[in-house]
Design an enzyme around this catalytic site. Structure first.
Site: not given
Ligand code: GLP
Length: 263
Positions: A70, A140, A142, A147
């Protein structure tokens, strides 16, 4: 679904890096190994370990093509919170033999974002699909920026971020949720599900609920990560801290079944 429980974040990261290295090294097909990649704090340990292995000559990225999950809309590449910047800063710039032409990251500044997303899907297909998609999840549940209530068959497209996600991600934007872009481009759950294998990293107490929903809740668009229960090659690599909301039965099952497995 395999759930590989490691004592802590470091061990989880090493396990996942070794798994990826094993797959790349075993890839004998007459086409590149296609690797899907995430951003976030969860994969940083894996990236460090892969870089170490690459510098030590234990793994080569010469024949690897990458597709990132993304990208925020409206942030130029040079912005230190763009995912393009994150990936180069934490990974690609440190690899000794990664061909920059083989790096694919959605362009969040594209004039026509829909065309950008459609072309991304076409490009993935042109390589014969993704061999291994590594991912992380949000609190959450995602996966990428899919989402809650995003269709479980969604494809790469534009996503509106929830207020919750903007609040969580505001830690990188001076703690101001308003500074977090409201939209992103993201691969879909369907895109991830089409990969031959999916390896998702889940660590820390704050992901305990999401882990339980991912592996032992109902398959539901409310927890988009739960779609992985329908994938025949899904692995969750996690640490003990993230297992806090698993039922004892499930926790013991995963420990038992993985007992003698190395990778
Ligand atoms: C963002 C990214 C996700 C990622 C998530 C969790 O929202 N778009 O791809 O998995 O954060 O991030 P973290 O690993 O910092 O908890």
């Amino acid at each position: 679904m395999r759930v590989v429980i490691q004592d802590n974040y470091e061990k989880m990261s090493k396990w996942a890096a070794q798994y990826i290295a094993k797959k790349i090294n075993a890839h004998k097909e007459d086409r590149p190994f296609v690797l899907g990649l995430p951003t976030g704090s969860s994969p940083i340990g894996v990236y460090k370990e892969l870089v170490r292995m690459n510098k030590a000559g234990e793994i080569s990225f010469k024949n690897v093509v990458t597709f990132n999950m993304d990208e925020y809309c409206g942030l130029p590449r040079e912005h230190d919170q763009s995912y393009w910047y994150f990936m180069h800063d934490n990974f690609f710039d440190h690899l000794v033999d990664m061909n920059p032409d083989n790096i694919n990251i959605l362009n969040g500044m594209a004039e026509d974002p829909e065309e950008e997303c459609a072309n991304y899907e076409k490009k993935i297909a042109s390589y014969g699909g993704i061999d291994l998609f590594m991912g992380g999840i949000g609190v959450d549940g995602h996966l990428a920026f899919n989402e809650p209530f995003t269709s479980l068959s969604s494809r790469t497209g534009i996503r509106k971020l929830t207020t919750d996600t903007r609040i969580v991600n505001s830690r990188f934007f001076g703690n101001d949720p308003e500074k977090v872009p409201a939209y992103a481009l993201s691969v879909g759950i369907g895109t991830v599900m089409d990969s031959k294998e999916v390896l998702v990293l889940i660590n820390g107490h704050n992901k305990a609920r999401a882990l339980a929903k991912t592996v032992a809740g109902s398959v539901s668009q409310m927890w988009t990560c739960s779609a992985l229960q329908m994938h025949n090659g899904a692995i969750i690599a996690c640490d003990e801290a993230a297992c806090g909301e698993l039922k004892v039965d499930a926790y013991r099952y995963f420990l038992d079944i993985e007992k003698d497995e190395r990778l």
